[in-house]
Write a protein that holds these residues in place. Structure first.
Motif, PDB file in Angstrom:
ATOM      1  N   ARG A  80       0.802  -1.304   0.008  1.00  0.00           N
ATOM      2  CA  ARG A  80      -0.043  -0.047  -0.045  1.00  0.00           C
ATOM      3  C   ARG A  80       0.927   1.414   0.107  1.00  0.00           C
ATOM      4  O   ARG A  80       1.773   1.379   0.563  1.00  0.00           O
ATOM      5  CB  ARG A  80      -1.005  -0.034   1.243  1.00  0.00           C
ATOM      6  N   LEU A  81       0.285   2.265  -0.544  1.00  0.00           N
ATOM      7  CA  LEU A  81       1.094   3.605  -0.558  1.00  0.00           C
ATOM      8  C   LEU A  81       1.708   4.165   0.761  1.00  0.00           C
ATOM      9  O   LEU A  81       2.625   4.708   0.841  1.00  0.00           O
ATOM     10  CB  LEU A  81       0.276   4.619  -1.375  1.00  0.00           C
ATOM     11  N   ARG A  82       0.516   4.030   1.759  1.00  0.00           N
ATOM     12  CA  ARG A  82       0.843   4.411   3.011  1.00  0.00           C
ATOM     13  C   ARG A  82       1.795   3.670   3.764  1.00  0.00           C
ATOM     14  O   ARG A  82       2.780   4.389   4.351  1.00  0.00           O
ATOM     15  CB  ARG A  82      -0.242   4.585   4.008  1.00  0.00           C
ATOM     16  N   ASP A  83       2.291   2.444   3.231  1.00  0.00           N
ATOM     17  CA  ASP A  83       3.326   1.682   4.017  1.00  0.00           C
ATOM     18  C   ASP A  83       4.670   2.046   3.519  1.00  0.00           C
ATOM     19  O   ASP A  83       5.533   1.857   3.924  1.00  0.00           O
ATOM     20  CB  ASP A  83       3.003   0.393   3.656  1.00  0.00           C
ATOM     21  N   LEU A  84       4.603   2.846   2.239  1.00  0.00           N
ATOM     22  CA  LEU A  84       5.866   3.392   1.677  1.00  0.00           C
ATOM     23  C   LEU A  84       6.584   4.420   2.616  1.00  0.00           C
ATOM     24  O   LEU A  84       7.613   4.765   2.324  1.00  0.00           O
ATOM     25  CB  LEU A  84       5.979   3.451   0.251  1.00  0.00           C
ATOM     26  N   ARG A  85       5.611   5.156   3.082  1.00  0.00           N
ATOM     27  CA  ARG A  85       6.063   6.289   3.878  1.00  0.00           C
ATOM     28  C   ARG A  85       6.775   7.295   2.881  1.00  0.00           C
ATOM     29  O   ARG A  85       7.638   7.993   3.460  1.00  0.00           O
ATOM     30  CB  ARG A  85       6.886   5.925   5.100  1.00  0.00           C
ATOM     31  N   LEU A  86       6.323   7.844   1.950  1.00  0.00           N
ATOM     32  CA  LEU A  86       7.012   8.636   0.957  1.00  0.00           C
ATOM     33  C   LEU A  86       7.026  10.181   1.622  1.00  0.00           C
ATOM     34  O   LEU A  86       7.999  10.780   1.235  1.00  0.00           O
ATOM     35  CB  LEU A  86       6.289   8.499  -0.336  1.00  0.00           C
ATOM     36  N   GLN A  87       5.760  10.419   2.351  1.00  0.00           N
ATOM     37  CA  GLN A  87       6.056  11.773   2.821  1.00  0.00           C
ATOM     38  C   GLN A  87       6.967  11.852   3.785  1.00  0.00           C
ATOM     39  O   GLN A  87       7.728  12.985   4.084  1.00  0.00           O
ATOM     40  CB  GLN A  87       4.619  12.158   3.077  1.00  0.00           C
ATOM     41  N   THR A  88       6.928  11.018   4.801  1.00  0.00           N
ATOM     42  CA  THR A  88       7.896  11.115   6.077  1.00  0.00           C
ATOM     43  C   THR A  88       9.335  11.013   5.424  1.00  0.00           C
ATOM     44  O   THR A  88      10.234  11.593   5.916  1.00  0.00           O
ATOM     45  CB  THR A  88       7.626   9.796   6.824  1.00  0.00           C
ATOM     46  N   LEU A  89       9.635   9.954   4.475  1.00  0.00           N
ATOM     47  CA  LEU A  89      11.044   9.595   4.305  1.00  0.00           C
ATOM     48  C   LEU A  89      11.606  10.664   3.379  1.00  0.00           C
ATOM     49  O   LEU A  89      12.676  11.051   3.368  1.00  0.00           O
ATOM     50  CB  LEU A  89      11.053   8.158   3.565  1.00  0.00           C
ATOM     51  N   PHE A  90      10.681  11.302   2.237  1.00  0.00           N
ATOM     52  CA  PHE A  90      11.261  11.987   1.198  1.00  0.00           C
ATOM     53  C   PHE A  90      10.515  13.405   1.061  1.00  0.00           C
ATOM     54  O   PHE A  90      10.809  14.217   0.073  1.00  0.00           O
ATOM     55  CB  PHE A  90      11.221  11.199  -0.267  1.00  0.00           C
ATOM     56  N   GLY A  91       9.369  13.578   1.822  1.00  0.00           N
ATOM     57  CA  GLY A  91       8.834  14.703   1.620  1.00  0.00           C
ATOM     58  C   GLY A  91       8.125  14.451   0.022  1.00  0.00           C
ATOM     59  O   GLY A  91       7.850  15.735  -0.535  1.00  0.00           O
ATOM     60  N   ALA A  92       7.510  13.540  -0.388  1.00  0.00           N
ATOM     61  CA  ALA A  92       6.946  13.199  -1.516  1.00  0.00           C
ATOM     62  C   ALA A  92       5.472  12.724  -1.490  1.00  0.00           C
ATOM     63  O   ALA A  92       5.058  12.421  -0.510  1.00  0.00           O
ATOM     64  CB  ALA A  92       7.911  12.207  -2.388  1.00  0.00           C
ATOM     65  N   THR A  93       4.707  12.977  -2.444  1.00  0.00           N
ATOM     66  CA  THR A  93       3.556  12.794  -2.513  1.00  0.00           C
ATOM     67  C   THR A  93       2.958  11.919  -3.841  1.00  0.00           C
ATOM     68  O   THR A  93       3.703  12.816  -4.909  1.00  0.00           O
ATOM     69  CB  THR A  93       2.210  13.555  -1.986  1.00  0.00           C
ATOM     70  N   VAL A  94       2.210  11.078  -4.090  1.00  0.00           N
ATOM     71  CA  VAL A  94       1.778  10.361  -5.129  1.00  0.00           C
ATOM     72  C   VAL A  94       0.447  11.215  -5.646  1.00  0.00           C
ATOM     73  O   VAL A  94      -0.392  11.075  -4.671  1.00  0.00           O
ATOM     74  CB  VAL A  94       1.666   9.039  -5.175  1.00  0.00           C
ATOM     75  N   THR A  95       0.292  11.587  -6.866  1.00  0.00           N
ATOM     76  CA  THR A  95      -0.995  12.365  -7.009  1.00  0.00           C
ATOM     77  C   THR A  95      -1.579  11.620  -8.270  1.00  0.00           C
ATOM     78  O   THR A  95      -2.803  11.871  -8.432  1.00  0.00           O
ATOM     79  CB  THR A  95      -0.803  13.916  -7.743  1.00  0.00           C
ATOM     80  N   ARG A  96      -1.175  10.848  -8.916  1.00  0.00           N
ATOM     81  CA  ARG A  96      -1.661   9.899  -9.934  1.00  0.00           C
ATOM     82  C   ARG A  96      -1.214   8.548  -9.818  1.00  0.00           C
ATOM     83  O   ARG A  96       0.140   8.341  -9.790  1.00  0.00           O
ATOM     84  CB  ARG A  96      -2.145  10.559 -11.343  1.00  0.00           C
ATOM     85  N   VAL A  97      -1.924   7.571 -10.276  1.00  0.00           N
ATOM     86  CA  VAL A  97      -1.368   6.143 -10.813  1.00  0.00           C
ATOM     87  C   VAL A  97      -2.180   6.028 -12.072  1.00  0.00           C
ATOM     88  O   VAL A  97      -3.331   5.802 -12.158  1.00  0.00           O
ATOM     89  CB  VAL A  97      -1.880   5.142  -9.610  1.00  0.00           C
ATOM     90  N   LYS A  98      -1.135   5.768 -12.985  1.00  0.00           N
ATOM     91  CA  LYS A  98      -1.447   5.095 -14.396  1.00  0.00           C
ATOM     92  C   LYS A  98      -1.530   3.597 -14.337  1.00  0.00           C
ATOM     93  O   LYS A  98      -0.344   3.352 -14.206  1.00  0.00           O
ATOM     94  CB  LYS A  98      -0.864   5.773 -15.271  1.00  0.00           C
ATOM     95  N   ARG A  99      -2.412   3.027 -14.619  1.00  0.00           N
ATOM     96  CA  ARG A  99      -2.335   1.579 -14.827  1.00  0.00           C
ATOM     97  C   ARG A  99      -2.983   1.063 -16.071  1.00  0.00           C
ATOM     98  O   ARG A  99      -4.244   1.240 -16.409  1.00  0.00           O
ATOM     99  CB  ARG A  99      -3.216   0.861 -13.648  1.00  0.00           C
ATOM    100  N   GLY A 100      -2.162   0.529 -16.863  1.00  0.00           N
ATOM    101  CA  GLY A 100      -2.461   0.239 -18.214  1.00  0.00           C
ATOM    102  C   GLY A 100      -2.758   1.751 -19.092  1.00  0.00           C
ATOM    103  O   GLY A 100      -1.822   2.611 -19.138  1.00  0.00           O
ATOM    104  N   ASP A 101      -3.943   1.882 -19.379  1.00  0.00           N
ATOM    105  CA  ASP A 101      -4.450   3.238 -20.004  1.00  0.00           C
ATOM    106  C   ASP A 101      -5.285   3.845 -19.158  1.00  0.00           C
ATOM    107  O   ASP A 101      -5.801   5.004 -19.652  1.00  0.00           O
ATOM    108  CB  ASP A 101      -5.060   2.710 -21.324  1.00  0.00           C
ATOM    109  N   VAL A 102      -5.154   3.775 -17.944  1.00  0.00           N
ATOM    110  CA  VAL A 102      -6.402   4.202 -16.955  1.00  0.00           C
ATOM    111  C   VAL A 102      -5.576   5.167 -15.981  1.00  0.00           C
ATOM    112  O   VAL A 102      -4.781   4.607 -15.460  1.00  0.00           O
ATOM    113  CB  VAL A 102      -7.392   3.217 -16.348  1.00  0.00           C
ATOM    114  N   ASP A 103      -6.152   6.285 -15.725  1.00  0.00           N
ATOM    115  CA  ASP A 103      -5.421   7.085 -14.703  1.00  0.00           C
ATOM    116  C   ASP A 103      -6.329   7.130 -13.304  1.00  0.00           C
ATOM    117  O   ASP A 103      -7.463   7.074 -13.438  1.00  0.00           O
ATOM    118  CB  ASP A 103      -5.459   8.583 -15.125  1.00  0.00           C
ATOM    119  N   LEU A 104      -5.585   6.511 -12.187  1.00  0.00           N
ATOM    120  CA  LEU A 104      -6.294   6.540 -11.220  1.00  0.00           C
ATOM    121  C   LEU A 104      -6.031   7.412 -10.229  1.00  0.00           C
ATOM    122  O   LEU A 104      -4.705   7.927 -10.161  1.00  0.00           O
ATOM    123  CB  LEU A 104      -6.037   5.072 -10.278  1.00  0.00           C
TER     124      LEU A 104
END
Length: 546
Positions: A307-331
C-alpha cells in the motif's frame, strides 16, 4: 507442402498463427474475430490432411498460460464482486448461467444433438474457450473418442454468439430508447462512482474560514460526510503559502490565502474546490523551482503489492503520489492503493529527493519486460494440482476443474493477494497481456488443427442444427439478461451491457457497450461478473456431457 508442414510442427504452428491473425485483423463494421480466427484457420489446415495436427501439449500449454494470466489480472475484481452490490450481481450471474445451461440441454434434446456436440455449442454460444478445454479434457479422461465434436460446436456457435449478443444489445436499446451516456452520468452521480471525466488538476485559493486550522485528514473526512462529496477521489498535492511551496500531508492545516493544487476527476474537483474557496489565477504546478513532478515506473518487486501509506513517501522523502496510471487508465490514489508492477505514478517532491524516490520504486522499463518465472511456475503448478482434485456432486457425479479451471481459481486467489512474503504473484501489465495473447494463440492453433479433419465430415450433417441451436441459446440468453436486468432490477444499461459481456466473457460485446456509453462504466459491470462466469461455465459445460 503437406509433408513439409507435417514433419515440422513448429513451422505449422507459426503458419496457422500468422494466417489466423491476418484473417482476424479484418473488420466487418465494428467487429473482427481477433485471435479467434486462428481457430478457423487451424480447422481449415487440419481438414487438408490428418497429419497436419499439432502435438497435444501445444494447446494444453497455451490454455494454462492464458487462463492463469487472465486470473491474475481479474483477482481483485473477483473479490470485489463478492461484497456489497456484488452479492446481487453474482446471484444474478449464477441464475442466468444456470437457466441458459438448462435451455441448452432442452435445445439439444429437441434437435437430437449428441452431448459432446451440445457442450461445444454451449461454449461457443457463450464464447468461453476455457470451458471448451474443460469439455475436451473430460472426454479424454473418460476415453471417449468424440473429442472433435465439441470443437465443431464451438466453432459454428462462436460467430453466432458474438453477433447475436451485440445485435440484441443494439436492438433493445433502440426499442427502449436508451441514452447510454445520460444513464451513465446519472449512475455516477447517484453511486459516487467515477464518471467519464479524465483525471486533471486545478488550483484553489482558500477563502472559507471554516476549512482553516484543521488537519487535512480531518477536513477530508468532514467533506466526505456531506451528500455527493467527492473528496474521497481528490488528492491535495501541494500548497503555496507566502511564495513557498510544500507537500500537503494529513497533518497540514490550511490558512486563508493558501493556494492548494487538487487532483481528481472534473466533477469531483468542482465539488471539493467550491467548499475550499475560489479558483486561483496562480498555478503553482508550473513553477518547478521548489517542487518537481515526475512520472516513475513501479518496477521494484519489493514495492509491488504494498500500500502507498506503507511506503511512507511523505515521511522519508517529503513526496506525495498524485496519480497512478495503470494500463491506459489514470487512478486517483489513496493510502490504501496497492501498487502493481508496471504502474506509472506521478510523484511531486523536492527536486533533490526525486532520484531517491525513483530508486525506491525502481523506474526501470527493462525490469518491467521480464517475467518472474519462479512465481509463474509455482502458481501454475499449484493450479494444476487443484485442477486434479475431484468435486463430488449429488447423483454420484464427479467433476474436476481440470487444467483450465484449476489454474484460473488459483490465479484469482493469488491475484487478489498480490504478494506473499518475498513472492510477487502479479506480473507486469505488459508482460501479462503478452503471455495471455500467446497462450490464446497456442490453444486456438492446437485445438483447431487437431479437430480439423473430423470437423468438415461432421459439418455437412449437423451444421444447420448447430447454427439454429446456437441462435436460440444466444438470443434467449441476451434477451433474458437485458429484460430482467433493465426492466425488473433497474440496472442502468451501460452497467448491464458490461455485465452481459462479462457473462459471455466476450471482449467484443464489452467494446460495443463502452463505445455507446463513452466511459468505463461497462467495464465495472464486466469485472463484477466475469470471474464468476469464468469458473461457473467450466463446471456447467461438463454437466452437459452427462
Amino acid at each position: 507442402m503437406v509433408r513439409l508442414l507435417a514433419d515440422n510442427p513448429l513451422l505449422l504452428l507459426f503458419v496457422v498463427a500468422g494466417l489466423g491473425y491476418l484473417l482476424g485483423s479484418v473488420r466487418v463494421g465494428r467487429l473482427r474475430l481477433g485471435a479467434a480466427a486462428v481457430l478457423f484457420v487451424g480447422l481449415a489446415v487440419g481438414a487438408v490432411d490428418r497429419r497436419l495436427a499439432l502435438p497435444e501439449i501445444v494447446y494444453q500449454f497455451g490454455l494454462v498460460v492464458f487462463v492463469y494470466t487472465m486470473g491474475l489480472s481479474s483477482g481483485p475484481g473477483f473479490v470485489a464482486s463478492l461484497r456489497g452490490r456484488g452479492v446481487r450481481d453474482t446471484g444474478f450471474a449464477l441464475a442466468v448461467l444456470t437457466l441458459t445451461t438448462a435451455l441448452t440441454w432442452g435445445v439439444g434434446r429437441m434437435l437430437g444433438l449428441p452431448p459432446e456436440l451440445l457442450a461445444g455449442l454451449y461454449t461457443g454460444s457463450l464464447t468461453h474457450t476455457p470451458a471448451l478445454a474443460a469439455v475436451i479434457e473430460t472426454l479424454q479422461a473418460a476415453g471417449r473418442d468424440a473429442v472433435a465434436l465439441p470443437t465443431l460446436g464451438y466453432s459454428l456457435a462462436y460467430p453466432v454468439g458474438v453477433v447475436g449478443v451485440i445485435g440484441t444489445m443494439a436492438a433493445l436499446a433502440r426499442l427502449w430508447r436508451v441514452d447510454y451516456r445520460e444513464e451513465s452520468r446519472r449512475y455516477a452521480r447517484a453511486s459516487g462512482a467515477p464518471g467519464s471525466d479524465p483525471v486533471t488538476a486545478t488550483d484553489v485559493v482558500v477563502t472559507r474560514p471554516e476549512v482553516t486550522d484543521v488537519p487535512v485528514a480531518e477536513l477530508w473526512q468532514r467533506l466526505l460526510a456531506r451528500p455527493g462529496a467527492g473528496a474521497g477521489r481528490v488528492v491535495a498535492s501541494r500548497l503555496t503559502r507566502d511564495g513557498r511551496q510544500q507537500i500537503v500531508t494529513g497533518q497540514t492545516r490550511l490558512a486563508l490565502g493558501d493556494v492548494v493544487t487538487l487532483v481528481g476527476a472534473e466533477e469531483d474537483l468542482r465539488q471539493v474546490a467550491s467548499r475550499l474557496g475560489e479558483p486561483s489565477a496562480v498555478h503553482p504546478e508550473y513553477d518547478r523551482s521548489q517542487l518537481e513532478m515526475r512520472r516513475i515506473f513501479v518496477s521494484n518487486r519489493q514495492v509491488a503489492g504494498r500500500r502507498l501509506r506503507d511506503l511512507r513517501l511523505q515521511t522519508l522523502f517529503g513526496a506525495t503520489v498524485t496519480r497512478v496510471k495503470r494500463g491506459d487508465v489514470d487512478l486517483v490514489p489513496a493510502g490504501d492503493t496497492v501498487l502493481e508492477l508496471g504502474d506509472r505514478v506521478r510523484v511531486v517532491a523536492p527536486r533533490d529527493r526525486l532520484p531517491e524516490v525513483a530508486r525506491l520504486l525502481g523506474d526501470s522499463f527493462r525490469d518491467l519486460s521480464e517475467i518472474d518465472i519462479p512465481s509463474v511456475s509455482l502458481g501454475v503448478a499449484m493450479g494444476l494440482l487443484v485442477g486434479l482434485v475431484p468435486i463430488p456432486l449429488p447423483g454420484g457425479l464427479t467433476l474436476r476443474l481440470g487444467f483450465a479451471g484449476g489454474p484460473l481459481l488459483v490465479a484469482l486467489i493469488l491475484g487478489t493477494l498480490g504478494r506473499t512474503g518475498p513472492i510477487v504473484w502479479v506480473q507486469p501489465h505488459n508482460a501479462n497481456l503478452t503471455l495471455r495473447q500467446l497462450g490464446l494463440v497456442l490453444f486456438m492453433a492446437g485445438i483447431g488443427t487437431r479437430s480439423g479433419h473430423a470437423f468438415w465430415s461432421t459439418l455437412i450433417q449437423a451444421g444447420p442444427a448447430i447454427v439454429a441451436g446456437a441462435a436460440t441459446v444466444t438470443l434467449a440468453f441476451a434477451v433474458g439478461t437485458l429484460v430482467v436486468g433493465y426492466r425488473l432490477l433497474g440496472i442502468p444499461m451501460p452497467l448491464l451491457g458490461g455485465m452481459l459481456a462479462g457473462l459471455q466473457t466476450q471482449p467484443a460485446a464489452l467494446a460495443f457497450a463502452s463505445d455507446q456509453s463513452g466511459d468505463d462504466l461497462p467495464a465495472l459491470g464486466y469485472a463484477a461478473v466475469y470471474p464468476t462466469a469464468m469458473l461457473v461455465k467450466i463446471l456447467l459445460a461438463q454437466l452437459l456431457l452427462r
